[in-house]
Design a protein around this motif. Structure first.
Motif, mmCIF file in Angstrom:
data_model
loop_
_atom_site.group_PDB
_atom_site.id
_atom_site.type_symbol
_atom_site.label_atom_id
_atom_site.label_comp_id
_atom_site.label_asym_id
_atom_site.label_seq_id
_atom_site.Cartn_x
_atom_site.Cartn_y
_atom_site.Cartn_z
ATOM 1 N N ASP A 36 56.870 45.746 24.974
ATOM 2 C CA ASP A 36 55.816 44.882 24.441
ATOM 3 C C ASP A 36 55.373 45.408 23.080
ATOM 4 N N ASP A 37 54.752 44.539 22.279
ATOM 5 C CA ASP A 37 54.140 45.007 21.049
ATOM 6 C C ASP A 37 52.638 45.145 21.270
ATOM 7 N N GLU A 38 51.969 45.768 20.319
ATOM 8 C CA GLU A 38 50.549 46.059 20.479
ATOM 9 C C GLU A 38 49.694 44.798 20.585
ATOM 10 N N GLU A 39 50.179 43.673 20.086
ATOM 11 C CA GLU A 39 49.439 42.410 20.193
ATOM 12 C C GLU A 39 49.323 41.928 21.631
ATOM 13 N N HIS A 40 50.216 42.403 22.494
ATOM 14 C CA HIS A 40 50.243 41.959 23.886
ATOM 15 C C HIS A 40 49.757 43.031 24.862
ATOM 16 N N VAL A 41 49.045 44.019 24.325
ATOM 17 C CA VAL A 41 48.495 45.102 25.148
ATOM 18 C C VAL A 41 47.032 45.281 24.768
ATOM 19 N N ALA A 42 46.186 45.501 25.766
ATOM 20 C CA ALA A 42 44.778 45.811 25.525
ATOM 21 C C ALA A 42 44.346 46.871 26.534
ATOM 22 N N VAL A 43 43.195 47.450 26.273
ATOM 23 C CA VAL A 43 42.710 48.575 27.078
ATOM 24 C C VAL A 43 41.497 48.143 27.900
ATOM 25 N N LEU A 44 41.579 48.343 29.204
ATOM 26 C CA LEU A 44 40.415 48.164 30.057
ATOM 27 C C LEU A 44 39.543 49.402 29.848
ATOM 28 N N ALA A 45 38.295 49.178 29.431
ATOM 29 C CA ALA A 45 37.446 50.310 29.044
ATOM 30 C C ALA A 45 35.998 50.052 29.416
ATOM 31 N N ARG A 46 35.214 51.096 29.287
ATOM 32 C CA ARG A 46 33.769 51.018 29.477
ATOM 33 C C ARG A 46 33.388 50.428 30.837
ATOM 34 N N LEU A 47 34.210 50.756 31.832
ATOM 35 C CA LEU A 47 33.899 50.315 33.198
ATOM 36 C C LEU A 47 32.864 51.257 33.788
ATOM 37 N N PHE A 48 31.738 50.711 34.170
ATOM 38 C CA PHE A 48 30.757 51.508 34.883
ATOM 39 C C PHE A 48 29.944 50.619 35.810
ATOM 40 N N VAL A 49 29.510 51.209 36.897
ATOM 41 C CA VAL A 49 28.599 50.572 37.844
ATOM 42 C C VAL A 49 27.562 51.632 38.200
ATOM 43 N N THR A 77 41.213 41.605 34.396
ATOM 44 C CA THR A 77 42.654 41.454 34.587
ATOM 45 C C THR A 77 43.051 39.987 34.557
ATOM 46 N N SER A 78 42.287 39.146 35.209
ATOM 47 C CA SER A 78 42.572 37.716 35.213
ATOM 48 C C SER A 78 42.503 37.138 33.801
ATOM 49 N N TRP A 79 41.482 37.516 33.058
ATOM 50 C CA TRP A 79 41.354 37.052 31.680
ATOM 51 C C TRP A 79 42.571 37.484 30.856
ATOM 52 N N ALA A 80 42.932 38.754 30.965
ATOM 53 C CA ALA A 80 44.055 39.281 30.189
ATOM 54 C C ALA A 80 45.354 38.565 30.544
ATOM 55 N N GLY A 89 45.708 35.568 31.597
ATOM 56 C CA GLY A 89 45.629 34.240 31.004
ATOM 57 C C GLY A 89 45.896 34.238 29.509
ATOM 58 N N GLN A 90 45.694 35.386 28.865
ATOM 59 C CA GLN A 90 45.938 35.531 27.437
ATOM 60 C C GLN A 90 47.338 36.081 27.138
ATOM 61 N N GLY A 91 48.109 36.372 28.197
ATOM 62 C CA GLY A 91 49.427 36.971 27.997
ATOM 63 C C GLY A 91 49.350 38.425 27.556
ATOM 64 N N ILE A 92 48.303 39.115 28.013
ATOM 65 C CA ILE A 92 48.052 40.503 27.615
ATOM 66 C C ILE A 92 48.185 41.415 28.834
ATOM 67 N N ARG A 93 48.832 42.556 28.645
ATOM 68 C CA ARG A 93 48.898 43.581 29.702
ATOM 69 C C ARG A 93 47.776 44.579 29.470
ATOM 70 N N LEU A 94 46.971 44.795 30.465
ATOM 71 C CA LEU A 94 45.926 45.809 30.380
ATOM 72 C C LEU A 94 46.464 47.166 30.790
#
Length: 136
Positions: free
Chosen positions: A49-62, A80-83, A85-90
């Motif tokens: 994949d290229d960087e346009e199709h990858v994103a980072v799940l971050a700042r998760l806190f409860v 994850t569902s949003w990503a 739908g955008q064609g992005i791998r988290l």
């Protein structure tokens, strides 16, 4: 943290969600543009994949008092569902000491893609584990 609002409202945020209990915000998660994370480079090398199709799940806190509501899992599923739908791998990096978080990621089908060492403080190092979200 000197400015928590600036941390949450980073220009690198692509999307974010909050978790509420009784009208009070008690959790948060963001999807961030890559910024040199180990998990991003590991996924790109592994998948092609290229960087346009990858994103980072971050700042998760409860907040501790809200953890019995499974908000962490709900927030991760929303991101994850949003990503997907955008064609992005988290992907994400988690500190190896955070056993509860690691169990959550594994329970939700995330796959370990490698290990890294993160510097912090004054010359200190911390082991991290890198994960990728499950296929759609």
């Amino acid at each position: 943290m000197a400015d928590p609002q600036a941390w949450i409202r980073s220009a690198n945020v692509r999307a974010a969600w909050v978790g509420e209990v009784d009208g009070k915000i008690v959790g948060h998660v963001s999807v961030m543009r890559p910024q040199g994370e180990d998990a991003v480079s590991m996924w790109i090398e592994r998948s092609g994949d290229d960087e346009e199709h990858v994103a980072v799940l971050a700042r998760l806190f409860v907040l501790q008092e809200a953890r019995q509501h499974a908000l962490g899992a709900q927030l991760m599923r929303a991101a994850t569902s949003w990503a997907q739908g955008q064609g992005i791998r988290l992907v994400l990096d988690v500190m190896a000491k955070d056993a509860a978080a690691i169990r959550l990621y594994q329970r939700l089908g995330w796959t370990k893609i490698g290990e890294a060492t993160h510097p912090y403080g004054e010359g200190q190092l911390m082991d991290a584990i890198c994960f990728a979200a499950p296929d759609a």
